[in-house]
Design a protein around this motif. Sequence first.
Motif, PDB file in Angstrom:
ATOM      1  N   ARG A  20       0.836  -1.202   0.000  1.00  0.00           N
ATOM      2  CA  ARG A  20       0.000   0.000   0.000  1.00  0.00           C
ATOM      3  C   ARG A  20       0.871   1.252   0.000  1.00  0.00           C
ATOM      4  O   ARG A  20       0.564   2.230  -0.690  1.00  0.00           O
ATOM      5  CB  ARG A  20      -0.923  -0.003   1.210  1.00  0.00           C
ATOM      6  CG  ARG A  20      -1.917   1.154   1.185  1.00  0.00           C
ATOM      7  CD  ARG A  20      -2.897   1.096   2.329  1.00  0.00           C
ATOM      8  NE  ARG A  20      -3.857   2.182   2.257  1.00  0.00           N
ATOM      9  CZ  ARG A  20      -4.773   2.430   3.164  1.00  0.00           C
ATOM     10  NH1 ARG A  20      -4.870   1.662   4.230  1.00  0.00           N
ATOM     11  NH2 ARG A  20      -5.603   3.441   3.022  1.00  0.00           N
ATOM     12  N   GLU A  21       1.941   1.246   0.794  1.00  0.00           N
ATOM     13  CA  GLU A  21       2.832   2.407   0.814  1.00  0.00           C
ATOM     14  C   GLU A  21       3.478   2.622  -0.552  1.00  0.00           C
ATOM     15  O   GLU A  21       3.586   3.743  -1.037  1.00  0.00           O
ATOM     16  CB  GLU A  21       3.912   2.226   1.888  1.00  0.00           C
ATOM     17  CG  GLU A  21       3.395   2.270   3.320  1.00  0.00           C
ATOM     18  CD  GLU A  21       3.008   3.672   3.757  1.00  0.00           C
ATOM     19  OE1 GLU A  21       3.484   4.640   3.152  1.00  0.00           O
ATOM     20  OE2 GLU A  21       2.216   3.805   4.710  1.00  0.00           O
ATOM     21  N   LEU A  22       3.917   1.526  -1.168  1.00  0.00           N
ATOM     22  CA  LEU A  22       4.560   1.648  -2.485  1.00  0.00           C
ATOM     23  C   LEU A  22       3.577   2.088  -3.562  1.00  0.00           C
ATOM     24  O   LEU A  22       3.972   2.708  -4.555  1.00  0.00           O
ATOM     25  CB  LEU A  22       5.199   0.311  -2.875  1.00  0.00           C
ATOM     26  CG  LEU A  22       6.445  -0.102  -2.090  1.00  0.00           C
ATOM     27  CD1 LEU A  22       6.855  -1.519  -2.464  1.00  0.00           C
ATOM     28  CD2 LEU A  22       7.599   0.868  -2.353  1.00  0.00           C
ATOM     29  N   SER A  23       2.295   1.774  -3.364  1.00  0.00           N
ATOM     30  CA  SER A  23       1.299   2.074  -4.397  1.00  0.00           C
ATOM     31  C   SER A  23       1.163   3.569  -4.658  1.00  0.00           C
ATOM     32  O   SER A  23       0.736   3.970  -5.749  1.00  0.00           O
ATOM     33  CB  SER A  23      -0.059   1.497  -4.008  1.00  0.00           C
ATOM     34  OG  SER A  23      -0.600   2.183  -2.886  1.00  0.00           O
ATOM     35  N   VAL A  24       1.514   4.410  -3.665  1.00  0.00           N
ATOM     36  CA  VAL A  24       1.335   5.848  -3.873  1.00  0.00           C
ATOM     37  C   VAL A  24       2.255   6.380  -4.964  1.00  0.00           C
ATOM     38  O   VAL A  24       1.974   7.423  -5.568  1.00  0.00           O
ATOM     39  CB  VAL A  24       1.562   6.642  -2.569  1.00  0.00           C
ATOM     40  CG1 VAL A  24       0.603   6.196  -1.491  1.00  0.00           C
ATOM     41  CG2 VAL A  24       3.006   6.529  -2.085  1.00  0.00           C
ATOM     42  N   PHE A  25       3.351   5.660  -5.231  1.00  0.00           N
ATOM     43  CA  PHE A  25       4.273   6.137  -6.255  1.00  0.00           C
ATOM     44  C   PHE A  25       3.767   5.847  -7.661  1.00  0.00           C
ATOM     45  O   PHE A  25       4.377   6.286  -8.641  1.00  0.00           O
ATOM     46  CB  PHE A  25       5.662   5.522  -6.045  1.00  0.00           C
ATOM     47  CG  PHE A  25       6.323   6.028  -4.785  1.00  0.00           C
ATOM     48  CD1 PHE A  25       6.914   7.272  -4.753  1.00  0.00           C
ATOM     49  CD2 PHE A  25       6.321   5.269  -3.634  1.00  0.00           C
ATOM     50  CE1 PHE A  25       7.501   7.752  -3.603  1.00  0.00           C
ATOM     51  CE2 PHE A  25       6.910   5.732  -2.472  1.00  0.00           C
ATOM     52  CZ  PHE A  25       7.497   6.976  -2.452  1.00  0.00           C
TER      53      PHE A  25
END
Length: 414
Positions: free
Chosen positions: A191-196
């Motif tokens: 989920r954190e990586l998805s923001v990129f």
Amino acid sequence: MPVALLALAISAFGIGTTEFIINGLLPELAADFNVSVPAAGLLVSGYAAGVVIGAPLLTIAGTRLRRKTMLLALMVLFLAGNLLSALAPTYGVLMAGRIVAAFSHGAFFGVGAVVAADLVEPAKRARALSVMFSGLSLANVLGVPAGTAIGQAFGWRATFWAVVAVAAVGLAGVGALVPSHPRPQGQSLLRELSVFRQGGVWPALAMTVFGFAPVFTVITFIAPMMTDVGGFSPGAVPTVMGLLGIGLVAGNLLGGRLADRAVLPAVYVSVGALTVLSAIVAVAAGNQPAFIAAIVLFGVAAFATIPPLQTWVLDSASQAPSLASAANIGAFNLANALGSLLAGLTVEAGYGYAAPAWIGMALGLAGLAVTGLVTLRVRRQALRADADDQKSARSFTSSGLADPVTSDTGTARR
């Protein structure tokens, strides 16, 4: 404001002192390790590079931890890096200590910014960030001048021992004052990586890199600029650094208030002022009163950029803010590395210690250009959203589901 923000500010004070103290000690470090002043200046770039690399790596490593636990672990790492720096027998070991401390820097401010924003209501988020980052600016008012004076009087190692003590106080403050909330539901690495993958995060990071780069382009060689160009005595350096720090504190608080009103306009105002003042510092370098006035105002503009730039990234990655927030701290320090590197290359090329300020002006113009592109992107998205809404409304009406007597404006059909 919640008392937990005080703990974050104390830790930020220690971290800020470590980051900026090198600028006031470059002549002493260069003499002790028998390297040139520009080579000693690489300790600034090395620290910034450590932040850029460490911020995402440590934030990713801590995704399964509670945020308070993560903050405590990062402060332990920060303390260890400064201890290594204080004991460093060689230039290489000192660089290693700087990098170890830098690894904790970006992740601490990234996670800490999310914690600070969560402690207050949404309308006060930028001001909460400015309170936390006030520790960073107070480091320039108190920590850097005091550390520079200690280094000149007792040797640069004494300065790092003082930072070790401040780090211990910060560690205790986080443990005592920051609430231990459960790990946020749904938080995960994916989920954190998805923001990129969201289009708005990368432009926001570019705004930070170019908008903040003038800061270190100007202040990396502020000590030799003062002594060699302005004719200041070495003893005047801590005093002027303290005045610069007062400007940083004022700018940080001002930036928080401006950003809570309107984020993008706050970016234009702060980065625009930073760009103009970079040129003024270059012109005023040989005139002591003019230089002092210019460098204080430069400090105001420099840290007025932080709350709006950090708030814009949080807004751009609201669903998974921790990694994006840490990445933006990395972007700030990529700006530092870029600025100090270009400053060093300019000095090495023989253009003098005032010349890097002109490079700062050029970088500021680039920051304004990136902000302009971001503004155009936001406006296009708003127009597209309005068009989609109107299209949906027309489709809803033509489907026969709308009120057959009144239109969507509420007026009777004729």
